[in-house]
Scaffold this active site. Structure first.
Site, PDB file in Angstrom:
ATOM      1  N   LYS A 159      -0.438   4.220  -0.074  1.00  0.00           N
ATOM      2  CA  LYS A 159       0.018   5.317   0.679  1.00  0.00           C
ATOM      3  C   LYS A 159      -0.327   6.492  -0.512  1.00  0.00           C
ATOM      4  O   LYS A 159      -0.831   5.957  -1.969  1.00  0.00           O
ATOM      5  CB  LYS A 159       0.011   5.758   1.277  1.00  0.00           C
ATOM      6  CG  LYS A 159       0.242   4.832   2.983  1.00  0.00           C
ATOM      7  CD  LYS A 159       0.234   4.992   3.962  1.00  0.00           C
ATOM      8  CE  LYS A 159       0.393   3.547   4.641  1.00  0.00           C
ATOM      9  NZ  LYS A 159       0.465   3.265   5.704  1.00  0.00           N
ATOM     10  N   GLU A 165      -5.783  -4.744  10.431  1.00  0.00           N
ATOM     11  CA  GLU A 165      -4.090  -4.223  10.758  1.00  0.00           C
ATOM     12  C   GLU A 165      -4.641  -3.352  12.261  1.00  0.00           C
ATOM     13  O   GLU A 165      -5.256  -2.053  12.247  1.00  0.00           O
ATOM     14  CB  GLU A 165      -4.173  -2.972   9.713  1.00  0.00           C
ATOM     15  CG  GLU A 165      -4.293  -3.914   8.362  1.00  0.00           C
ATOM     16  CD  GLU A 165      -3.398  -2.976   6.898  1.00  0.00           C
ATOM     17  OE1 GLU A 165      -2.405  -3.176   6.520  1.00  0.00           O
ATOM     18  OE2 GLU A 165      -4.102  -1.929   6.454  1.00  0.00           O
ATOM     19  N   GLY A 199       2.587   2.517  10.432  1.00  0.00           N
ATOM     20  CA  GLY A 199       3.464   3.447  10.889  1.00  0.00           C
ATOM     21  C   GLY A 199       3.899   3.369  11.752  1.00  0.00           C
ATOM     22  O   GLY A 199       4.096   5.154  12.188  1.00  0.00           O
ATOM     23  N   HIS A 215      -9.033   1.113   4.846  1.00  0.00           N
ATOM     24  CA  HIS A 215      -8.479   1.542   5.273  1.00  0.00           C
ATOM     25  C   HIS A 215      -8.515   2.390   6.307  1.00  0.00           C
ATOM     26  O   HIS A 215      -8.893   3.647   6.178  1.00  0.00           O
ATOM     27  CB  HIS A 215      -7.393   1.871   4.419  1.00  0.00           C
ATOM     28  CG  HIS A 215      -5.771   1.814   4.769  1.00  0.00           C
ATOM     29  ND1 HIS A 215      -5.224   2.697   5.784  1.00  0.00           N
ATOM     30  CD2 HIS A 215      -4.780   1.394   4.961  1.00  0.00           C
ATOM     31  CE1 HIS A 215      -4.088   2.717   5.969  1.00  0.00           C
ATOM     32  NE2 HIS A 215      -4.050   1.494   5.586  1.00  0.00           N
ATOM     33  N   SER A 224       3.406  -2.175  10.364  1.00  0.00           N
ATOM     34  CA  SER A 224       4.437  -2.437  10.471  1.00  0.00           C
ATOM     35  C   SER A 224       5.277  -3.571   9.994  1.00  0.00           C
ATOM     36  O   SER A 224       6.049  -4.113  10.452  1.00  0.00           O
ATOM     37  CB  SER A 224       5.396  -2.247  11.568  1.00  0.00           C
ATOM     38  OG  SER A 224       4.847  -0.624  11.983  1.00  0.00           O
ATOM     39  N   ASN A 267       1.368  -1.011   0.522  1.00  0.00           N
ATOM     40  CA  ASN A 267       0.187  -0.286   0.218  1.00  0.00           C
ATOM     41  C   ASN A 267       0.855   0.940   0.274  1.00  0.00           C
ATOM     42  O   ASN A 267       1.428   1.710   0.938  1.00  0.00           O
ATOM     43  CB  ASN A 267      -1.152  -0.018   1.493  1.00  0.00           C
ATOM     44  CG  ASN A 267      -1.598   1.367   1.410  1.00  0.00           C
ATOM     45  OD1 ASN A 267      -2.016   1.876   0.997  1.00  0.00           O
ATOM     46  ND2 ASN A 267      -2.502   1.736   2.815  1.00  0.00           N
ATOM     47  N   GLU A 323      -7.126   4.407   7.526  1.00  0.00           N
ATOM     48  CA  GLU A 323      -6.597   6.309   7.392  1.00  0.00           C
ATOM     49  C   GLU A 323      -8.083   6.652   6.830  1.00  0.00           C
ATOM     50  O   GLU A 323      -8.254   7.944   6.851  1.00  0.00           O
ATOM     51  CB  GLU A 323      -5.858   6.467   6.761  1.00  0.00           C
ATOM     52  CG  GLU A 323      -3.933   6.180   7.470  1.00  0.00           C
ATOM     53  CD  GLU A 323      -3.058   5.802   6.804  1.00  0.00           C
ATOM     54  OE1 GLU A 323      -3.025   5.662   5.243  1.00  0.00           O
ATOM     55  OE2 GLU A 323      -2.175   5.374   7.424  1.00  0.00           O
TER      56      GLU A 323
END
Ligand code: PEP
Length: 236
Positions: free
Chosen positions: A8, A160, A166, A90, A196, A6, A92
């Site tokens: 991003k 996740e 991150g 996701h 991570s 991904n 985010e």
């Protein structure tokens, strides 16, 4: 075993093409590999990876085929580009763009209706874990998908934990295994781990019985580290 990168909001057209041309020369072991560039770089990635086994997926998709939805991209538009699938939900998107369990299901259904494979993301935040709510959050998020999506042939879940994305704080293999087993008890589909994942922890995570691959953010931006993760995961 599927390893998805991904990207991003990284890598415009030039960098994406360069990355994909290097990726096609890299030793990726025996896993299935997918990259998820930003929308504007999808066509460059599809072109650079044509005639390879490496898939190209988007990072999101809208539920309508077309319409007055400024800034959105639809499943038929992605298909027209030769894109193989898409990430949906996701964290985010859930955190910063108002994504809900409801809209996640709508996006999955639209993607699948148009033949896109889907990686649907779920996972608890740090405060939800600290409050002892991990199980109920996973049950709610995966339960919504299980209830709303009848045909799960082209569906993969990515577990996740938000606190691991991150942050360099990877879930232990035991935490990942426990969450994956829970996901599978609700919805019987392959489950990727994300949070991570790096070259030095990919093998032990992939070795867990209910870990079917990884969704990799930061470490997927470098060809060498992404290829190493693919090879490490191939051993399990
Ligand atoms: C992600 O963005 O899906 C992700 C897992 O990121 P990172 O690997 O950087 O934690």
């Amino acid at each position: 075993m599927l390893i998805a990168g991904n990207w991003k909001m990284f890598k415009g057209v030039g960098e994406a093409g360069e990355f994909c041309r290097a990726l096609r020369e890299a030793d990726l072991g025996t896993v299935d590999v997918v990259v998820c560039p930003p929308y504007v770089s999808l066509a460059a990635a599809v072109q650079a990876l044509s005639m390879t086994e490496i898939g190209v997926a988007a990072q999101n998709v809208h539920w309508a085929d077309d319409g007055a939805f400024t800034g959105e991209i639809s499943a038929p538009m992605l298909r027209e580009l030769g894109v193989y699938g898409t990430i949906v939900g996701h964290s985010e998107r859930r955190q910063f763009f108002g994504e809900t369990d409801d809209t996640v299901v709508k996006r999955i259904l639209a993607a699948m209706e148009h033949g896109l494979h889907v990686i649907a993301c779920v996972g608890e935040t740090a405060s939800e874990r600290e409050a002892g709510d991990t199980e109920s959050v996973i049950r709610r998020q995966v339960g919504a998908i299980a209830e709303g999506v009848a045909d799960t042939d082209d569906l993969v879940i990515a577990y996740e934990p938000v606190w691991a994305i991150g942050t360099g704080k990877t879930a232990t293999p035991e935490i990942a295994q426990e969450a994956h087993a829970l996901v599978k008890s609700i919805l019987d589909v392959p489950v990727l781990y994300g949070g991570s994942v790096k070259p030095d922890n990919a093998a032990e995570l992939a070795a867990q019985p209910d870990v079917d691959g990884a969704l990799v953010g930061g470490a997927s931006l470098d060809v060498k580290s992404f290829a190493t993760i693919c090879r490490e995961a191939s051993h399990s």
